[in-house]
Design an enzyme around this catalytic site. Structure first.
Site, short mmCIF file in Angstrom:
data_model
loop_
_atom_site.label_atom_id
_atom_site.label_comp_id
_atom_site.label_asym_id
_atom_site.label_seq_id
_atom_site.Cartn_x
_atom_site.Cartn_y
_atom_site.Cartn_z
CG ASP A 10 -1.72 -1.36 1.37
OD1 ASP A 10 -2.47 -1.76 0.63
OD2 ASP A 10 -1.49 -2.01 2.36
CG HIS A 29 -3.57 -5.10 3.79
ND1 HIS A 29 -3.05 -4.23 2.37
CD2 HIS A 29 -3.77 -6.21 3.03
CE1 HIS A 29 -3.37 -4.91 1.74
NE2 HIS A 29 -3.57 -6.20 1.71
P1 NAX Z 1 -2.26 -18.08 -3.81
O1 NAX Z 1 -3.75 -18.74 -3.74
O2 NAX Z 1 -1.80 -18.00 -5.17
O3 NAX Z 1 -1.11 -18.94 -2.84
C1 NAX Z 1 -1.38 -19.39 -1.47
C2 NAX Z 1 -0.65 -20.51 -1.42
O4 NAX Z 1 -0.75 -20.72 -0.01
C3 NAX Z 1 -1.16 -21.78 -1.96
O5 NAX Z 1 -0.15 -22.34 -2.94
C4 NAX Z 1 -1.63 -22.50 -1.19
O6 NAX Z 1 -1.45 -24.04 -1.15
C5 NAX Z 1 -0.96 -22.26 0.40
N1 NAX Z 1 -1.50 -22.58 1.57
C6 NAX Z 1 -2.69 -22.58 1.84
N2 NAX Z 1 -3.06 -22.79 3.36
C7 NAX Z 1 -1.55 -23.01 3.43
C8 NAX Z 1 -0.98 -23.57 4.76
N3 NAX Z 1 -1.86 -23.73 5.81
N4 NAX Z 1 0.21 -23.49 4.98
C9 NAX Z 1 1.03 -23.37 4.16
N5 NAX Z 1 0.47 -22.97 2.67
C10 NAX Z 1 -0.57 -22.93 2.57
O7 NAX Z 1 -2.17 -16.79 -3.46
P2 NAX Z 1 -1.18 -15.71 -3.42
O8 NAX Z 1 -1.73 -14.73 -4.77
O9 NAX Z 1 0.07 -15.77 -3.52
O10 NAX Z 1 -1.52 -14.70 -2.20
C11 NAX Z 1 -1.21 -15.04 -0.82
C12 NAX Z 1 -1.86 -14.07 0.40
O11 NAX Z 1 -1.35 -12.80 0.10
C13 NAX Z 1 -3.41 -14.24 0.21
O12 NAX Z 1 -4.14 -14.26 1.30
C14 NAX Z 1 -3.60 -12.74 -0.44
O13 NAX Z 1 -4.90 -12.18 -0.01
C15 NAX Z 1 -2.53 -12.11 0.20
N6 NAX Z 1 -2.00 -10.82 -0.14
C16 NAX Z 1 -1.84 -9.68 0.81
C17 NAX Z 1 -1.10 -8.55 0.28
C18 NAX Z 1 -0.71 -7.17 1.42
O14 NAX Z 1 -0.46 -6.49 0.96
N7 NAX Z 1 -0.64 -7.92 2.69
C19 NAX Z 1 -1.34 -8.09 -1.17
C20 NAX Z 1 -1.17 -9.41 -1.98
C21 NAX Z 1 -2.09 -10.37 -1.74
O15 NAX Z 1 -3.45 -10.02 -1.95
#
Ligand code: NAX
Length: 328
Positions: free
Chosen positions: A159, A187
């Site tokens: 952000d 956030h």
């Molecule tokens: P993806 O869905 O591409 O990847 C998430 C991965 O996490 C998957 O491979 C899944 O298998 C894995 N996972 C799920 N549960 C798990 C666990 N218990 N232990 C280990 N791995 C696990 O999501 P992606 O685009 O990579 O985003 C990841 C996270 O970042 C999401 O929650 C998203 O909302 C968040 N974000 C946060 C941002 C921020 O500024 N704070 C911005 C970007 C993003 O939106």
């Protein structure tokens, strides 16, 4: 090698993971002199994909990469970890209420907090990226009572970077001219990007913009809703920019913020600026000698105060919800 820093990445097979791991291994997290050992945590169905990414990491022959471990066991993933990037989370799916979302993420961040408590290195630093990031960080932190609370942080750096880019574009100046920008609060859509304390080439940024309507009706919502705009344009959520911000967050925490500037990090509140103690809320921070400190003494008009309060109120409600669920 023995002196490598252990870096754990959860959700390693996800899209942020894919953008993050190669840059960690090439030195963008801790600098060009620090070898790293990667620990990838994934859920069982994604382990094979994580192995594929590890094959590609091997194929880069990164000089700084001293090894890769892949596991679905949080205890193993966090054993001896120095830097923990908690990226994997449960996304909100259609029809899911906030309570359901918090509960599903509690099922991830509670055991991860416990595993960090049990086995992480004494100097562990934790950054939560997975949403709802602030409250997920709170859950992990409260389940790791033996780790100093200040080691648990959540990411508002994306952000922050988005806000810098918007102002630089508006004023037609390089991003390097923008200093002392702050993201306050959660956030989420309630976050408050603050231009009133920011500087452009040494001048007050709000004065340089000199357009209250733009600031209120364009700048703030554009920053707050940028994630949705990326999804709309790209057909997928922010990944490389999120990874880049995560690197910035840890890099500055470890190596310091530049003289005459500060950054934004969501950190456990010490009560500064009326943010209830313990809430993981975004503040302006200066980093030095591996520690961060909240910038003190900023003053607000009613416009800023109301926005900060609204975002902090939301954080309080999220905390109350996870408390009621027994997650903290
Ligand atoms: P993806 O869905 O591409 O990847 C998430 C991965 O996490 C998957 O491979 C899944 O298998 C894995 N996972 C799920 N549960 C798990 C666990 N218990 N232990 C280990 N791995 C696990 O999501 P992606 O685009 O990579 O985003 C990841 C996270 O970042 C999401 O929650 C998203 O909302 C968040 N974000 C946060 C941002 C921020 O500024 N704070 C911005 C970007 C993003 O939106």
């Amino acid at each position: 090698s023995g002196n490598a820093v252990n870096v754990t990445v959860t959700g390693a097979a996800g899209q942020i993971g894919y953008a993050l791991l190669f840059r960690i291994a090439s030195g963008h997290l801790l600098g060009p002199d620090t070898p790293v050992r990667l620990r990838l945590l994934e859920i069982p169905p994604a382990l094979k994909a994580a192995e594929g990414t590890a094959m590609e990491l091997d194929d880069c022959a990164f000089p700084l990469l001293s090894g890769i471990d892949i596991t679905d066991d949080a205890k193993k993933a966090f054993d001896g970890t120095n830097v923990a990037l908690l990226v994997g989370a449960r996304p909100r799916t259609k029809g899911m209420e906030r309570g359901d979302l918090l509960e599903a993420n509690g099922g991830i961040f509670k055991p991860q907090g416990e595993a960090i408590n049990a086995g992480a290195a004494d100097d562990v630093r934790v950054l939560v990226v997975g949403n709802p990031a602030n409250t997920n960080a709170l859950i992990a932190q409260r389940n790791a009572p033996d780790v100093p609370a200040e080691r648990f942080t959540a990411m508002t750096r994306l952000d922050h970077n988005r806000a810098i880019s918007q102002v630089a574009t508006r004023l037609r100046v390089p991003v390097t001219e923008i200093k002392k920008l702050t993201i306050w609060g959660n956030h989420s859509a309630t976050q408050y990007p603050d231009l009133f304390h920011a500087e452009v080439g040494g001048r007050n940024a709000a004065e340089a913009v000199n357009d209250d309507a733009w600031l209120r009706d364009t700048f703030i919502p554009t920053v707050a809703k940028r994630g949705a705009a990326i999804i709309e344009a790209r057909g997928a959520s922010s990944a490389a920019s999120a990874a880049s911000a995560a690197l910035n967050h840890i890099h500055d925490w470890v190596n310091g913020t530049p003289e005459g500037d500060w950054t934004s990090m969501a950190i456990p509140s010490d009560g500064s600026y009326g943010v209830p103690e313990g809430l993981i809320s975004s503040f302006p921070v200066v980093c030095k000698d591996g520690r961060y400190e909240i910038v003190q003494g900023l003053e607000f008009d009613d416009f800023s105060r109301e926005r900060i309060d609204a975002s902090v109120t939301e954080l309080g409600e999220e905390r109350d919800a996870v408390q009621q669920l027994g997650l903290i």
